[in-house]
Design a protein around this motif. Structure first.
Motif, PDB file in Angstrom:
ATOM      1  N   TYR A  36       0.834  -1.202   0.000  1.00  0.00           N
ATOM      2  CA  TYR A  36       0.000   0.000   0.000  1.00  0.00           C
ATOM      3  C   TYR A  36       0.870   1.254   0.000  1.00  0.00           C
ATOM      4  O   TYR A  36       0.631   2.200  -0.754  1.00  0.00           O
ATOM      5  CB  TYR A  36      -0.921   0.001   1.222  1.00  0.00           C
ATOM      6  N   GLU A  37       1.911   1.265   0.841  1.00  0.00           N
ATOM      7  CA  GLU A  37       2.770   2.446   0.924  1.00  0.00           C
ATOM      8  C   GLU A  37       3.605   2.611  -0.346  1.00  0.00           C
ATOM      9  O   GLU A  37       3.865   3.724  -0.795  1.00  0.00           O
ATOM     10  CB  GLU A  37       3.682   2.370   2.146  1.00  0.00           C
ATOM     11  N   VAL A  38       4.034   1.476  -0.939  1.00  0.00           N
ATOM     12  CA  VAL A  38       4.772   1.563  -2.204  1.00  0.00           C
ATOM     13  C   VAL A  38       3.894   2.202  -3.274  1.00  0.00           C
ATOM     14  O   VAL A  38       4.346   3.079  -4.026  1.00  0.00           O
ATOM     15  CB  VAL A  38       5.248   0.169  -2.662  1.00  0.00           C
ATOM     16  N   ALA A  39       2.632   1.778  -3.358  1.00  0.00           N
ATOM     17  CA  ALA A  39       1.704   2.355  -4.332  1.00  0.00           C
ATOM     18  C   ALA A  39       1.532   3.847  -4.084  1.00  0.00           C
ATOM     19  O   ALA A  39       1.526   4.657  -5.017  1.00  0.00           O
ATOM     20  CB  ALA A  39       0.357   1.643  -4.267  1.00  0.00           C
ATOM     21  N   LYS A  40       1.428   4.219  -2.816  1.00  0.00           N
ATOM     22  CA  LYS A  40       1.230   5.625  -2.459  1.00  0.00           C
ATOM     23  C   LYS A  40       2.447   6.464  -2.819  1.00  0.00           C
ATOM     24  O   LYS A  40       2.328   7.581  -3.324  1.00  0.00           O
ATOM     25  CB  LYS A  40       0.942   5.714  -0.957  1.00  0.00           C
ATOM     26  N   ARG A  41       3.637   5.918  -2.571  1.00  0.00           N
ATOM     27  CA  ARG A  41       4.877   6.662  -2.825  1.00  0.00           C
ATOM     28  C   ARG A  41       5.235   6.720  -4.314  1.00  0.00           C
ATOM     29  O   ARG A  41       5.834   7.693  -4.766  1.00  0.00           O
ATOM     30  CB  ARG A  41       6.043   6.000  -2.074  1.00  0.00           C
ATOM     31  N   SER A  42       4.886   5.662  -5.048  1.00  0.00           N
ATOM     32  CA  SER A  42       5.389   5.523  -6.417  1.00  0.00           C
ATOM     33  C   SER A  42       4.411   5.932  -7.502  1.00  0.00           C
ATOM     34  O   SER A  42       4.818   6.255  -8.622  1.00  0.00           O
ATOM     35  CB  SER A  42       5.794   4.064  -6.673  1.00  0.00           C
ATOM     36  N   GLY A  43       3.124   5.881  -7.200  1.00  0.00           N
ATOM     37  CA  GLY A  43       2.132   6.119  -8.247  1.00  0.00           C
ATOM     38  C   GLY A  43       1.776   4.866  -9.015  1.00  0.00           C
ATOM     39  O   GLY A  43       0.977   4.924  -9.954  1.00  0.00           O
ATOM     40  N   VAL A  44       2.348   3.713  -8.645  1.00  0.00           N
ATOM     41  CA  VAL A  44       1.949   2.446  -9.260  1.00  0.00           C
ATOM     42  C   VAL A  44       0.539   2.110  -8.770  1.00  0.00           C
ATOM     43  O   VAL A  44       0.268   2.174  -7.566  1.00  0.00           O
ATOM     44  CB  VAL A  44       2.925   1.321  -8.886  1.00  0.00           C
ATOM     45  N   PRO A  45      -0.399   1.767  -9.648  1.00  0.00           N
ATOM     46  CA  PRO A  45      -1.771   1.473  -9.214  1.00  0.00           C
ATOM     47  C   PRO A  45      -1.807   0.359  -8.167  1.00  0.00           C
ATOM     48  O   PRO A  45      -1.049  -0.616  -8.251  1.00  0.00           O
ATOM     49  CB  PRO A  45      -2.462   1.033 -10.509  1.00  0.00           C
ATOM     50  N   ARG A  46      -2.681   0.502  -7.183  1.00  0.00           N
ATOM     51  CA  ARG A  46      -2.793  -0.512  -6.124  1.00  0.00           C
ATOM     52  C   ARG A  46      -3.174  -1.866  -6.697  1.00  0.00           C
ATOM     53  O   ARG A  46      -2.796  -2.909  -6.147  1.00  0.00           O
ATOM     54  CB  ARG A  46      -3.827  -0.064  -5.086  1.00  0.00           C
ATOM     55  N   SER A  47      -3.894  -1.852  -7.814  1.00  0.00           N
ATOM     56  CA  SER A  47      -4.328  -3.114  -8.418  1.00  0.00           C
ATOM     57  C   SER A  47      -3.158  -3.921  -8.987  1.00  0.00           C
ATOM     58  O   SER A  47      -3.287  -5.140  -9.179  1.00  0.00           O
ATOM     59  CB  SER A  47      -5.346  -2.845  -9.532  1.00  0.00           C
ATOM     60  N   THR A  48      -2.049  -3.272  -9.250  1.00  0.00           N
ATOM     61  CA  THR A  48      -0.897  -3.969  -9.852  1.00  0.00           C
ATOM     62  C   THR A  48       0.359  -3.896  -8.993  1.00  0.00           C
ATOM     63  O   THR A  48       1.382  -4.471  -9.382  1.00  0.00           O
ATOM     64  CB  THR A  48      -0.568  -3.386 -11.243  1.00  0.00           C
ATOM     65  N   VAL A  49       0.315  -3.212  -7.853  1.00  0.00           N
ATOM     66  CA  VAL A  49       1.548  -2.987  -7.096  1.00  0.00           C
ATOM     67  C   VAL A  49       2.135  -4.291  -6.574  1.00  0.00           C
ATOM     68  O   VAL A  49       3.366  -4.476  -6.585  1.00  0.00           O
ATOM     69  CB  VAL A  49       1.324  -1.976  -5.955  1.00  0.00           C
ATOM     70  N   TYR A  50       1.287  -5.241  -6.134  1.00  0.00           N
ATOM     71  CA  TYR A  50       1.831  -6.493  -5.595  1.00  0.00           C
ATOM     72  C   TYR A  50       2.419  -7.370  -6.707  1.00  0.00           C
ATOM     73  O   TYR A  50       3.432  -8.049  -6.509  1.00  0.00           O
ATOM     74  CB  TYR A  50       0.766  -7.240  -4.796  1.00  0.00           C
ATOM     75  N   GLU A  51       1.800  -7.326  -7.876  1.00  0.00           N
ATOM     76  CA  GLU A  51       2.377  -8.035  -9.023  1.00  0.00           C
ATOM     77  C   GLU A  51       3.733  -7.428  -9.382  1.00  0.00           C
ATOM     78  O   GLU A  51       4.696  -8.148  -9.661  1.00  0.00           O
ATOM     79  CB  GLU A  51       1.436  -7.950 -10.224  1.00  0.00           C
ATOM     80  N   THR A  52       3.793  -6.106  -9.350  1.00  0.00           N
ATOM     81  CA  THR A  52       5.049  -5.411  -9.666  1.00  0.00           C
ATOM     82  C   THR A  52       6.127  -5.740  -8.643  1.00  0.00           C
ATOM     83  O   THR A  52       7.275  -6.025  -8.999  1.00  0.00           O
ATOM     84  CB  THR A  52       4.809  -3.888  -9.703  1.00  0.00           C
ATOM     85  N   LEU A  53       5.760  -5.716  -7.364  1.00  0.00           N
ATOM     86  CA  LEU A  53       6.731  -6.050  -6.314  1.00  0.00           C
ATOM     87  C   LEU A  53       7.185  -7.497  -6.442  1.00  0.00           C
ATOM     88  O   LEU A  53       8.353  -7.817  -6.190  1.00  0.00           O
ATOM     89  CB  LEU A  53       6.114  -5.789  -4.944  1.00  0.00           C
TER      90      LEU A  53
END
Length: 277
Positions: A36-53
């Motif tokens: 959640y914090e990565v999405a908030k800091r980076s602008g990566v959509p929450r729907s894809t942030v865990y896939e990206t990580l």
């Protein structure tokens, strides 16, 4: 360097746009953070942030940590370690492809030649020629283009490539005057007179007399060609070498004596395009 530049270079090294943003966010946090914090800091959509990580973890650029509440947090591989790993992987791939690609490449039907439509394409291709030179490098260059090519030329000299440069101005000497016999400043015809005569700055870069970039820069535009035709490369190299020879003669006997020879010899006058009609 801006954050945008950092993201762009990470993508050039193989990360997707989202991966680059997520990695920069992890590095900037300075502590383990959740998705959640990565999405908030980076602008990566929450729907894809865990896939990206997950992709960052798979490539070894990040690590999963289990917090006290069993929530998954993420920690980046330190930047220095990441860059060292990327360099090893890149160098390894280049070493494999250096032998593998020629084995699958078809023999060219003719010597390669293609147009270069703008300044960036010209300078990129010129850097390729300089980097590929193993024995000799011949150049005719102005300060504006040498600013971009200087590092590549110095690298060539450091790997014992014989460098011969005609420079139109002191600022076009990549060695700052510290390499006698490699750079000849074009003085016989003043750079201003050459520019007025041609209407543009001519760039000639020839590597090992087997490939060349030749083109012009002027009035906000640039154009030219790259060729791997050895006959064309030889002609381009000889053009520069003759410019160097003329400058050496002018230094030895004086510009006035050279002018006198041109003025009294119809053949020389005609070659300069100054014959009377």
């Amino acid at each position: 360097m801006s954050a945008r530049d950092v993201l762009e270079h990470l993508q050039r090294l193989g990360m997707s746009g989202y991966e680059a943003k997520a990695y920069v966010a992890l590095v900037g946090a300075g502590r383990p953070v959740n998705g959640y914090e990565v999405a908030k800091r980076s602008g990566v959509p929450r729907s894809t942030v865990y896939e990206t990580l997950g992709k960052l973890v798979a490539r070894g650029a990040a690590y999963e940590l289990r917090g006290s509440s069993d929530a998954t947090e993420y920690l980046p591989l330190p930047p220095e370690a990441l860059l060292d790993r990327m360099r090893r992987e890149f160098d390894g791939s280049v070493a494999v492809l250096r032998s593998a690609l020629p084995a699958v490449a078809a023999a060219p039907e003719g010597h390669l030649i293609h147009g270069l439509k703008d300044a960036e394409a010209m300078l990129d291709r010129a850097e390729d020629v300089i980097a590929g030179a193993r024995r000799g490098l011949v150049m005719s260059v102005w300060p504006e283009e040498m600013r971009r090519l200087r590092e590549a030329v110095v690298d060539a000299a450091e790997r014992d490539v014989e460098v011969s440069v005609v420079s139109f101005g002191e600022d076009a000497d990549p060695f700052g005057g510290g390499r006698p016999g490699a750079v000849y400043q074009h003085k016989y015809s003043a750079p201003e007179a050459v520019l007025e005569d041609l209407g543009y700055r001519l760039l000639v870069v020839v590597g090992d007399r087997r490939e060349a970039v030749v083109g012009g820069f002027g009035e906000g535009a640039a154009w030219g060609i790259y060729t791997a035709d050895p006959a064309v490369a030889l002609m381009a190299a000889e053009y520069v070498r003759q410019d160097i020879a003329l400058q050496i003669l002018a230094d030895r006997v004086g510009a006035g004596e050279i002018d006198r020879l041109f003025a009294t010899d119809p053949g020389l006058l005609r070659l300069l395009g100054r014959a009377r009609s």
